[in-house]
Design an enzyme around this catalytic site. Structure first.
Site, mmCIF file in Angstrom:
data_model
loop_
_atom_site.group_PDB
_atom_site.id
_atom_site.type_symbol
_atom_site.label_atom_id
_atom_site.label_comp_id
_atom_site.label_asym_id
_atom_site.label_seq_id
_atom_site.Cartn_x
_atom_site.Cartn_y
_atom_site.Cartn_z
ATOM 1 N N ASP A 88 -8.739 14.915 14.496
ATOM 2 C CA ASP A 88 -9.881 15.653 13.938
ATOM 3 C C ASP A 88 -10.980 14.653 13.589
ATOM 4 O OD1 ASP A 88 -10.016 18.748 12.669
ATOM 5 O OD2 ASP A 88 -11.525 17.336 11.887
ATOM 6 N N ARG B 97 -23.199 23.766 0.659
ATOM 7 C CA ARG B 97 -22.142 22.804 0.985
ATOM 8 C C ARG B 97 -22.566 21.370 0.645
ATOM 9 N NH1 ARG B 97 -19.036 24.158 6.624
ATOM 10 N NH2 ARG B 97 -18.315 26.240 6.097
HETATM 11 C C1 LIG Z 1 -11.801 25.874 12.284
HETATM 12 S S1 LIG Z 1 -10.916 24.354 12.439
HETATM 13 C C2 LIG Z 1 -9.692 24.791 13.640
HETATM 14 C C3 LIG Z 1 -8.319 24.262 13.280
HETATM 15 C C4 LIG Z 1 -7.215 24.662 14.236
HETATM 16 N N1 LIG Z 1 -7.457 24.146 15.570
HETATM 17 C C5 LIG Z 1 -7.033 26.142 14.264
HETATM 18 O O1 LIG Z 1 -7.397 26.791 15.256
HETATM 19 O O2 LIG Z 1 -6.534 26.720 13.289
HETATM 20 C C6 LIG Z 1 -12.056 23.360 13.394
HETATM 21 C C7 LIG Z 1 -11.782 21.862 13.288
HETATM 22 O O3 LIG Z 1 -12.543 21.181 14.296
HETATM 23 C C8 LIG Z 1 -12.962 19.947 13.758
HETATM 24 N N2 LIG Z 1 -14.121 19.436 14.523
HETATM 25 C C9 LIG Z 1 -15.395 19.875 14.526
HETATM 26 N N3 LIG Z 1 -16.158 19.109 15.320
HETATM 27 C C10 LIG Z 1 -15.354 18.170 15.856
HETATM 28 C C11 LIG Z 1 -15.548 17.087 16.761
HETATM 29 N N4 LIG Z 1 -16.753 16.790 17.270
HETATM 30 N N5 LIG Z 1 -14.482 16.320 17.085
HETATM 31 C C12 LIG Z 1 -13.252 16.597 16.563
HETATM 32 N N6 LIG Z 1 -13.002 17.594 15.704
HETATM 33 C C13 LIG Z 1 -14.045 18.386 15.354
HETATM 34 C C14 LIG Z 1 -13.312 20.280 12.305
HETATM 35 O O4 LIG Z 1 -13.321 19.141 11.481
HETATM 36 C C15 LIG Z 1 -12.223 21.287 11.943
HETATM 37 O O5 LIG Z 1 -11.137 20.684 11.279
#
Ligand SMILES: C[S@@+](CC[C@H](N)C(=O)[O-])C[C@H]1O[C@@H](n2cnc3c(N)ncnc32)[C@H](O)[C@@H]1O
Length: 283
Positions: A150, A42
């Site tokens: 996000d 990545r």
């Molecule tokens: C797998 S996606 C989930 C998207 C959606 N909630 C779903 O369930 O389909 C996880 C998201 O969490 C965000 N994320 C990870 N760490 C985070 C943090 N500390 N604060 C805010 N967002 C975060 C990532 O950037 C990513 O877009």
């Protein structure tokens, strides 16, 4: 003329640990050493873009004062942004009962607030907007707002544009696609669609790191924080539950992802009322 790709040395253990420590500190992401080859792949393109030949040089940059922009790129590269429309559909069914609960208040001029925390590219927030509009067709005239946040600026930018290539619309039925989306010119080849303006107008997107201070003043009736805390360790998760509790209306609901749970809901003032569905019990 053939262009020769710059050789980049493999990710060494010391650099992996430095990257993992920074990711944990900045975003709560827990990177395990078994995933180091995924992390290497990545991040290789970041090193290539920066003209760096090895990971120790990359670590020197991200740990320096001048490295703040690159720290953001690093977090974007490390987050997993996979999402789907209507993922874990049972939560959207519960959402209908939540809007029914709020409807008398809404019709009397009150508001309903929904938060998609870790919204990725906006499929979750738009699925909520479609669900509400299907259920209450005049919802656009009521004070219902969805906030999507996000940590990753790239997905927030994407969500704001709300232009989806066909491959990301898998969960949307043909009927909903023709009712709520229109075909638009996309940035890449193939069909692209954007959502109707009344849906987009219901949603606001902002960057927000869940580990930082939350600026929202109003309480939320519904919080979806799904498939986000799975990347955090137990301590980080348990630091978050009181914040969600304080941010949720006393009759509100918190949805987590299918493989996430509050291990001891009573300890945090929640009770589990359905699959990965939590409601506050205490104030
Ligand atoms: C797998 S996606 C989930 C998207 C959606 N909630 C779903 O369930 O389909 C996880 C998201 O969490 C965000 N994320 C990870 N760490 C985070 C943090 N500390 N604060 C805010 N967002 C975060 C990532 O950037 C990513 O877009």
């Amino acid at each position: 003329m053939t262009s020769r790709r710059q050789h980049i040395a493999n990710l060494d253990t010391a650099s992996f640990r430095a990257i993992a420590a920074l990711a944990y500190r900045e975003s709560g992401l827990t990177l395990v050493e078994e995933k180091s080859s995924m992390i290497q792949s990545r991040l290789r393109h970041r090193l290539r873009d920066l003209g760096l030949a090895d990971f120790p040089s990359y670590c020197a940059l991200i740990e320096s004062e001048e490295g703040s922009t690159e720290r953001q790129h690093l977090i974007s590269a490390l987050t997993t942004n996979v999402s789907h429309f209507f993922r874990e559909e049972h939560h959207f069914n519960t959402l209908k009962t939540e809007v029914d609960r709020c409807l008398p208040r809404l019709r009397a001029g009150g508001s309903m607030r929904i938060w998609s925390a870790g919204c990725s590219n906006g499929q979750e927030a738009l699925s909520a907007a479609i669900t509400l509009t299907e259920h209450v067709p005049d919802i656009a005239n009521l004070d219902v707002r969805i906030l999507g946040t996000d940590i990753d600026p790239e997905v927030v930018r994407f969500a704001r544009q709300a232009v989806y290539p066909q491959r990301l619309l898998g969960g949307v039925s043909k009927g909903l696609l023709s009712k709520y989306f229109e075909q638009v010119e996309g940035p890449t080849a193939g069909a692209h669609f954007t959502a109707r303006n009344d849906l987009k107008n219901m949603i606001r997107y902002n960057e927000l790191n869940l580990l930082s201070r939350w600026p929202m003043k109003k309480k939320f009736d519904v919080i979806l924080c799904r498939n986000v805390v799975i990347y955090f360790d137990l301590k980080t998760q348990e630091d978050l539950w009181p914040h969600f509790h304080a941010t949720l209306a006393s009759d509100g609901v918190l949805f987590l992802g299918h493989s996430e749970r509050i291990a001891d809901p009573a300890k945090f003032g929640f009770s589990c009322t359905g699959p990965t569905t939590y409601r506050p019990t205490t104030r």
